[in-house]
Design a protein around this motif. Structure first.
Motif, PDB file in Angstrom:
ATOM      1  N   GLN A   1      49.573  33.372  42.224  1.00  8.78           N
ATOM      2  CA  GLN A   1      49.255  34.806  42.137  1.00  8.78           C
ATOM      3  C   GLN A   1      50.226  35.854  41.708  1.00  8.78           C
ATOM      4  OE1 GLN A   1      45.942  36.201  44.798  1.00  8.78           O
ATOM      5  NE2 GLN A   1      47.474  37.244  45.768  1.00  8.78           N
TER       6      GLN A   1
ATOM      7  N   PRO B   1      45.434  40.771  43.236  1.00  3.95           N
ATOM      8  CA  PRO B   1      45.918  41.096  41.757  1.00  3.95           C
ATOM      9  C   PRO B   1      46.661  39.817  41.141  1.00  3.95           C
ATOM     10  CG  PRO B   1      46.115  43.078  42.955  1.00  3.95           C
ATOM     11  CD  PRO B   1      46.139  41.843  43.779  1.00  3.95           C
TER      12      PRO B   1
ATOM     13  N   GLU C   1      39.656  33.439  38.415  1.00  4.38           N
ATOM     14  CA  GLU C   1      39.755  34.173  39.407  1.00  4.38           C
ATOM     15  C   GLU C   1      38.715  33.683  40.445  1.00  4.38           C
ATOM     16  OE1 GLU C   1      41.765  38.528  39.075  1.00  4.38           O
ATOM     17  OE2 GLU C   1      40.230  38.189  37.733  1.00  4.38           O
TER      18      GLU C   1
END
Length: 320
Positions: free
Chosen positions: A96, A71, A54
């Motif tokens: 993603q 998220p 991330e």
């Protein structure tokens, strides 16, 4: 031991300060970059979940890292990141929202609203993945626009688009491509006004084209080419075509062959000087040469003895 974390230290020496956050067991920093203003470090890490890369930012002076990406779907990752020249915005490539579907997103460097930049993708499509060793997306020098490759409309057919960095409707930068045609690579002028791209075969034949950043008719400027480099002054494009090194004005004009005995095995071993006046490159024999970007007689800079590896990269001093 064996865990990569991120630190900063004054260049004249002093106590190191850890910038990255606490890592989950097995986690580590995989890459990082510093904003142009030197104030922020942006890094990719599986910091919160092992094996899930991330995106985070943290002040270089120290502080709490902020997660930048939205998220992430199970199995997804952040793959590549660029920071805008004004240091305000991060553009990143990630699967993603859907596993194995790579898209482009922008987010303020300090965190905030994440915006998807590319248009809706056809089944099997991806955005921001380039051929010829390119990253597949760039931010223009004024920080206003992202230019990217994507098989957005037809799976397997890479086309070229621009979109405002804060989001909006993407603009296709060329006309309709023939069946089997791809935009293979592109380069943006330093002032961010023009995109030069190569596609094989293209609309009305193969060649190099130039178009304005906001979209419009694509002007053919050369018959063919690869390994595009635009001179720092934005005037000429230097490129390979078969065994030739050539240049042509970005605005169109006569193509000049700079050397007809070059190799394309090491395209990174072709570099334009900062003053835009010369190209330094290796020829097909491994000899290091220099030639004016507008054409002339190549000058031999150094021979490559047969017992050493050929030059594969070249750096030119800032004063050229």
């Amino acid at each position: 031991e064996g865990i990569h974390e991120l630190f900063r230290v004054p260049i004249e020496g002093g106590a190191p300060v850890k910038l990255s956050g606490e890592l989950v067991s097995g986690g580590e920093i995989s890459s990082f970059t510093i904003s142009p203003d030197g104030q922020t470090a942006v890094y990719i890490a599986d910091q919160d979940v092992d094996e899930v890369d991330e995106l985070f930012s943290v002040p270089v002076a120290g502080g709490a890292p902020v997660k930048l990406n939205g998220p992430i779907v199970a199995g997804g990752h952040v793959h590549k990141v660029l920071i805008s020249p004004d240091s305000s915005t991060v553009v990143y490539r990630a699967d993603q929202d859907a596993i194995y579907v790579t898209e482009l997103y922008s987010v303020p460097i300090a965190g905030g609203l994440v915006t998807r930049l590319n248009g809706d993708l056809t089944v099997g499509g991806d955005a921001g993945i380039g051929d010829q060793g390119q990253d597949g997306f760039v931010i223009t020098s004024d920080g206003a626009t992202v230019v990217y490759l994507a098989d957005q409309e037809t799976d397997g057919r890479d086309e070229l688009y621009s979109v405002p960095i804060g989001g909006g409707s993407p603009t296709k930068l060329h006309g309709e491509l023939n069946e089997g045609t791809d935009v293979a690579e592109f380069a943006v002028t330093p002032d961010g006004s023009t995109v030069v791209f190569a596609a094989w075969p293209v609309i009305e034949g193969s060649g190099l084209f130039a178009t304005i950043i906001g979209g419009g008719p694509a002007q053919k400027i050369a018959e063919s080419g690869s390994d595009l480099q635009i001179s720092p002054d934005g005037v000429r494009v230097v490129f390979h075509s078969s065994n030739q090194l050539s240049s042509v004005p970005v605005a169109g004009g006569t193509t000049t062959v700079l050397d007809d005995q070059v190799t394309i095995d090491y395209p990174e071993a072709t570099t334009i000087s900062p003053d835009s006046l010369h190209v330094v490159y290796r020829d097909s024999s491994g000899i290091l040469r220099s030639v004016a970007t507008s054409g002339g007689t190549p000058i031999t800079l150094n021979l490559c003895p047969p017992w050493v590896s050929p030059y594969t990269s070249i750096e030119i001093s800032p004063d050229s």
